[in-house]
Design an enzyme around this catalytic site. Structure first.
Site, PDB file in Angstrom:
ATOM      1  N   ASN A   8      37.136  52.929  34.432  1.00  0.00           N
ATOM      2  CA  ASN A   8      36.406  52.305  35.537  1.00  0.00           C
ATOM      3  C   ASN A   8      37.391  52.146  36.685  1.00  0.00           C
ATOM      4  OD1 ASN A   8      34.925  50.746  37.316  1.00  0.00           O
ATOM      5  ND2 ASN A   8      34.337  49.204  35.827  1.00  0.00           N
ATOM      6  N   ARG A 105      32.797  55.489  34.823  1.00  0.00           N
ATOM      7  CA  ARG A 105      31.765  54.747  35.536  1.00  0.00           C
ATOM      8  C   ARG A 105      31.756  55.213  36.983  1.00  0.00           C
ATOM      9  NH1 ARG A 105      31.922  49.197  38.520  1.00  0.00           N
ATOM     10  NH2 ARG A 105      29.698  48.757  38.751  1.00  0.00           N
ATOM     11  N   HIS A 194      23.789  48.151  38.157  1.00  0.00           N
ATOM     12  CA  HIS A 194      23.986  47.526  36.835  1.00  0.00           C
ATOM     13  C   HIS A 194      23.149  48.217  35.761  1.00  0.00           C
ATOM     14  CE1 HIS A 194      25.107  43.481  38.951  1.00  0.00           C
ATOM     15  NE2 HIS A 194      26.181  44.219  38.757  1.00  0.00           N
ATOM     16  N   GLY A 226      28.446  39.576  40.698  1.00  0.00           N
ATOM     17  CA  GLY A 226      27.308  40.353  41.172  1.00  0.00           C
ATOM     18  C   GLY A 226      26.163  40.105  40.212  1.00  0.00           C
ATOM     19  N   ARG A 255      27.733  37.415  47.858  1.00  0.00           N
ATOM     20  CA  ARG A 255      26.712  38.214  48.542  1.00  0.00           C
ATOM     21  C   ARG A 255      25.443  37.399  48.743  1.00  0.00           C
ATOM     22  NH1 ARG A 255      26.963  43.181  44.389  1.00  0.00           N
ATOM     23  NH2 ARG A 255      29.205  43.061  44.020  1.00  0.00           N
ATOM     24  N   MET A 297      30.559  30.107  39.417  1.00  0.00           N
ATOM     25  CA  MET A 297      29.512  29.174  39.000  1.00  0.00           C
ATOM     26  C   MET A 297      30.102  27.955  38.296  1.00  0.00           C
ATOM     27  SD  MET A 297      26.355  28.274  38.910  1.00  0.00           S
ATOM     28  CE  MET A 297      25.514  29.739  39.535  1.00  0.00           C
ATOM     29  N   ARG A 298      31.183  28.129  37.547  1.00  0.00           N
ATOM     30  CA  ARG A 298      31.797  26.987  36.848  1.00  0.00           C
ATOM     31  C   ARG A 298      32.299  25.942  37.840  1.00  0.00           C
ATOM     32  NH1 ARG A 298      35.636  30.919  33.479  1.00  0.00           N
ATOM     33  NH2 ARG A 298      35.655  31.768  35.595  1.00  0.00           N
ATOM     34  N   VAL A 345      27.925  34.725  33.927  1.00  0.00           N
ATOM     35  CA  VAL A 345      27.107  33.525  34.144  1.00  0.00           C
ATOM     36  C   VAL A 345      25.960  33.479  33.156  1.00  0.00           C
ATOM     37  CG1 VAL A 345      25.657  32.290  35.797  1.00  0.00           C
ATOM     38  CG2 VAL A 345      27.753  33.416  36.582  1.00  0.00           C
ATOM     39  N   GLY A 346      25.291  34.607  32.981  1.00  0.00           N
ATOM     40  CA  GLY A 346      24.135  34.646  32.089  1.00  0.00           C
ATOM     41  C   GLY A 346      24.468  34.280  30.661  1.00  0.00           C
ATOM     42  N   ASN A 348      27.127  32.424  29.680  1.00  0.00           N
ATOM     43  CA  ASN A 348      27.929  31.207  29.501  1.00  0.00           C
ATOM     44  C   ASN A 348      27.426  29.968  30.228  1.00  0.00           C
ATOM     45  OD1 ASN A 348      30.260  32.330  27.913  1.00  0.00           O
ATOM     46  ND2 ASN A 348      30.374  33.678  29.697  1.00  0.00           N
ATOM     47  N   GLU A 398      29.293  47.301  28.711  1.00  0.00           N
ATOM     48  CA  GLU A 398      29.083  48.516  29.504  1.00  0.00           C
ATOM     49  C   GLU A 398      30.014  49.639  29.059  1.00  0.00           C
ATOM     50  OE1 GLU A 398      28.036  47.493  33.869  1.00  0.00           O
ATOM     51  OE2 GLU A 398      29.172  45.766  33.127  1.00  0.00           O
TER      52      GLU A 398
END
Length: 412
Positions: A8, A105, A194, A226, A255, A297-298, A345-346, A348, A398
Site C-alpha cells: 500500500n 492497493r 473503501h 476516513g 473531511r 474520535m477518542r 471508530v466502528g 472501538n 483489507e
C-alpha cells in the site's frame, strides 16, 4: 505455501505485509516512511507465524519482533531495497518463502477497472491517466508499483482498486444531476471508495452467520479517520456514501462530507478563497477537526464527557449524518438483515454505534447495551437475541482481501 506480498504505497511512504494465504496469516509487516527526506525510517515486524509457528489456532508462544532503521531513502526504489534487506537480515526468508505474487492497493480505478487486474505497462498507463480523479493517491500508488516490479520482476503483480466493488452501482446511484455532456467529458460521476473493506466485511458477515451472501441485505459502516457506508444487496454494492472523491458523504476526521455546493461559491466570493484554499479546507480543516479542533474520535469523546460544548456538537453532527444514511439505505434496500461496523471508530467506539442506531427501533434494530460495551476479538454480535436486524462488529482486513484477490488473478 502460497505467499503473497501486499503493498500500500503513499507519496512518501509505503506499508507492506507478507501473508501465508494457506492459513491467511501475516508472516511479516512493515512501514517505510519519510521517503525523499534527509533521513528515512523503516520498521519491519516479524510475527510469530513468520518465526516458524505451526499455523494452528493455539496462542503463539513467540512474541512478534520489530526492527527499525533510520537512513536516507531517496525514492520508492530505494525503499524497496531497504525492505528486501529487512527480510534478508531479520526474516522470514524470501528465498524459503518467496511470494507467488504481489498485490497493490490502488485507490481509483475509474470506470475502467471493475475487478483485480494483472498489471502490465498498459495498466500502468491507465492508472496514471486516472490520476486526474485521485491526484493525491494514484501517482503514489503507481510509484509503489513501479518500484515493486523492479524488486520482484519474476512474479505477477496485481492491482486491487478501492473503487472496483462499487462498479455494480446502478446509474441512478452514480449519476450526478449536472449537465450530462460536461459530466461525461470529465468523467464526473460517483465511484465510491473503501470497496476492498466493504467487500471483505460483507463476505465475512455471510460466513459468520452461515447464510448465503446472495440472500443478505446489508449496511456496512466503515468508520475510521476516513468514513463511508455502503448498502449491499446480495453481495453487490447498490449505494455508497463516497462519490467522485473520498470527500462526499459522512463527517470524517478532517473531511467535511456532504455540503451544499453553494457554500463553496459563497466562500470564494465573500472570503476570497481560491480553489486550492477550498480543497484544503474541505479535506484537511473540516470534519471533527473543523468543528472541535480534534480529529480523533477518542479525543473528541473525552472532551465531550468533560462538558466541552464544541466536542458535544461535533459528536452530534457526526451521529446525525450516520442516522441519515442508515435511514436512506434502509429505504433503498427495502429493509435490512444485517448492519455492521468496522474500522478504527466502528470497531472501538460503543458510543458511536449506539448513537447511530438509537432511532432505528422502528426498523427492528435492537442494540444490546452490554454486548455493545464489551470488547473482544473477532466478529461479535451486539444486538439483542430478539432484534429483527443483526448488528455486528466486524474487524476489517483489507490486506487479506487484497491478497485473496491477487492470488485469484495470479492463479488464473
Amino acid at each position: 505455501m502460497s505467499v503473497v506480498l501486499v503493498v500500500n504505497s503513499g507519496s512518501s511512504s509505503f506499508k507492506y505485509q507478507l501473508l501465508d494465504m494457506d492459513h491467511e496469516q501475516v508472516l511479516a509487516s512493515g512501514l517505510v516512511e519519510r521517503i525523499g527526506e534527509a533521513t528515512g525510517r523503516a520498521r519491519h515486524t516479524v510475527t510469530a507465524a513468520g518465526m516458524g509457528a505451526d499455523g494452528t489456532d493455539a496462542a503463539p508462544t513467540v512474541l512478534d519482533a520489530t526492527y527499525t532503521r533510520e537512513l536516507p531513502i531517496p525514492d520508492h526504489t530505494a525503499g524497496f531495497a531497504v525492505m528486501l534487506e529487512a527480510f534478508a537480515e531479520n526474516g522470514p526468508s524470501l528465498t524459503e518463502r518467496p511470494p507467488v505474487a504481489v498485490g497493490h492497493r490502488v485507490v481509483h480505478g475509474g470506470a475502467r477497472f471493475f475487478a483485480p487486474t494483472l498489471i502490465t505497462p498498459l495498466v500502468e498507463i491507465n492508472i496514471d491517466e486516472l490520476s486526474v480523479l485521485a491526484p493525491l493517491h494514484n501517482p503514489a500508488n503507481l510509484a509503489g508499483i513501479v518500484a515493486a516490479r523492479r524488486a520482484f520482476p519474476d512474479v505477477p503483480h496485481v492491482a486491487v482498486f478501492d473503487t472496483a466493488f462499487h462498479q455494480t452501482l446502478p446509474p441512478a446511484a452514480y449519476t450526478y444531476a449536472i449537465d450530462a455532456e460536461l459530466a461525461a467529458a470529465h468523467r464526473i460521476r460517483r465511484y465510491g471508495f473503501h470497496g476492498t473493506s466493504h467487500k471483505f466485511v460483507s463476505e465475512a458477515v455471510a460466513a459468520f452467520l452461515d447464510r448465503p451472501l446472495a440472500e443478505l441485505k446489508q449496511i456496512v459502516f466503515h468508520l475510521g479517520n476516513g468514513a463511508s457506508v455502503t448498502a449491499i444487496d446480495g453481495g453487490r454494492s447498490v449505494e455508497t456514501s463516497m462519490g467522485l472523491t473520498p470527500l462526499e458523504g459522512l463527517v470524517m476526521g478532517t473531511r467535511s462530507g456532504d455540503i451544499d455546493p453553494a457554500v463553496l461559491v459563497q466562500l470564494a466570493r465573500r472570503a476570497h478563497l481560491s480553489i486550492d484554499d477550498l480543497d484544503d479546507l474541505l479535506n484537511k480543516r473540516s470534519g471533527l477537526l473543523g468543528l472541535a479542533g480534534v480529529s480523533d474520535m477518542r479525543d473528541l469523546l473525552e472532551r465531550a464527557e468533560r462538558g466541552d460544548a464544541a466536542a458535544t456538537l461535533a459528536f452530534d453532527v457526526y451521529v446525525h449524518r450516520l442516522r441519515a444514511y442508515a435511514g436512506s439505505y434502509l429505504a433503498q434496500l427495502g429493509g435490512v438483515d444485517v448492519i455492521s461496523f468496522t474500522a478504527g471508530v466502528g470497531e472501538n467506539s460503543p458510543a458511536v454505534r449506539a448513537g447511530a442506531l438509537a432511532t432505528l427501533g422502528f426498523a427492528g434494530v435492537e442494540l444490546d447495551p452490554e454486548r455493545n460495551e464489551t470488547r473482544g476479538p473477532g466478529i461479535r454480535i451486539i444486538s439483542t437475541d430478539a432484534s429483527a436486524v443483526t448488528v455486528l462488529v466486524v474487524p476489517t482486513d483489507e490486506e487479506v482481501e487484497i491478497a485473496r484477490q491477487t492470488l485469484e488473478v495470479a492463479q488464473s
